[in-house]
Design a protein around this motif. Sequence first.
Motif, short mmCIF file in Angstrom:
data_model
loop_
_atom_site.label_atom_id
_atom_site.label_comp_id
_atom_site.label_asym_id
_atom_site.label_seq_id
_atom_site.Cartn_x
_atom_site.Cartn_y
_atom_site.Cartn_z
N GLY A 90 47.79 36.29 41.51
CA GLY A 90 48.18 36.88 40.25
C GLY A 90 49.67 37.19 40.30
N HIS A 263 42.10 45.47 40.19
CA HIS A 263 42.32 44.28 39.37
C HIS A 263 41.00 43.70 38.89
N LEU A 265 39.07 40.35 38.03
CA LEU A 265 39.15 38.95 38.42
C LEU A 265 38.19 38.13 37.57
N LEU A 287 38.82 31.08 40.61
CA LEU A 287 39.51 32.20 39.97
C LEU A 287 40.49 31.69 38.91
N VAL A 290 43.91 37.02 37.04
CA VAL A 290 43.97 38.28 37.78
C VAL A 290 44.69 39.28 36.89
#
Length: 374
Positions: A90, A263, A265, A287, A290
């Motif tokens: 991120g 955070h 996700l 992913l 973020v």
Amino acid sequence: MSRFVSNTFKKLISYKEYDLWTKIVNLRKRIKSPLALSFGSLGWKNGTEWLIENYVPSRSVGFIFGDSQDLKSFLVAQWAFNLATGEPFGDLRVNKGPVVIICAEGSNSFPKRIKAIENKYNTNVEDKIITINRPIAMLIQQEVEMLHDLLDELKNTFGESPKLLVIDTFSQCSAGIDENNAGDIARYINTCKEISEKHSITVLNIHHKNKEGKYRGSTALYGNVDFIMETKREKQNSSDAEEKISTKLSLTKSKDSSTNVSHMLDFSEKSLGIEDNFGNILTTLVLDKVTSVQKTANSSNNCAKDFIVSFLRDSDKEYVDQSDLNDAFKSKMPRLGIGTVKKNISFSCRELINEGKILEKKSGRNKAYSLTAL
């Protein structure tokens, strides 16, 4: 030499500190000991060196907890990729270097996860992620020596020590120990610390939560490690619930930094472009996003935590019912509604349990609490 050292340190420490440093260097020469020694406050300016900014310190030992569907292993695969390539997590920076993963629960899925991440970033990790495809018994000396030898060989091969060792999972690599026995847990963590110190590597254990949503095992686990994180799968109420799968990552313990880090996700399912033996397309989670979640300090929650600890300490009962805590806290905070009181007490008890400060006992729907005997 003294002049060179003095000029080099001049911008970092005062002359008084330099004189102390010189004295201690001479002292270390006279004291012959294999132990790692420090003197006074020398070195206090050394800041935390991060492996993954704000979450994972370098050369440390920690745990990440979550339920079986909280995406812990997918997150760790992403972190392995970030470290191997130097790609930020991120908006958080990483300390690039090789990663070793002990895939104790089976390695078939791990290469697929890495390949899907490589496809997303169009970047290959090459040989910078190494997997051990069986459990390592961390309390058996022969097994640990093999791990030491491997890390030494990897340092010689890469010209640097691997930055991260992931143990996936703690339960698979701690066979033969009692998770609820403080002595067994301490021996396991000491082994991790020896590995960390010898090879300048961070050891990250993946561990499951119990039915109550807490980490499994003795409170010695919480007290003896450098950092702890947890993941919690988020319920989806939006129209894209089938496309987006989210989990919340939070830092719950850190010896050298604030735990005000969290955070969200967001993962999504990606095709690997291959089929199984029945012709089904193989997919995995990758992913996508973020997002920082700012944790806010709630004064009433902080007050409730202090109140609970004080109330339990002063009580003559071994365990105090949650209803009694609610009533007593309501008397102390008459302006709070009963709903807010119950919420603050419940939330604060959960935090104190996770911090290893109190114990919970259940009888049906009733809950009671006691201070932890450390």
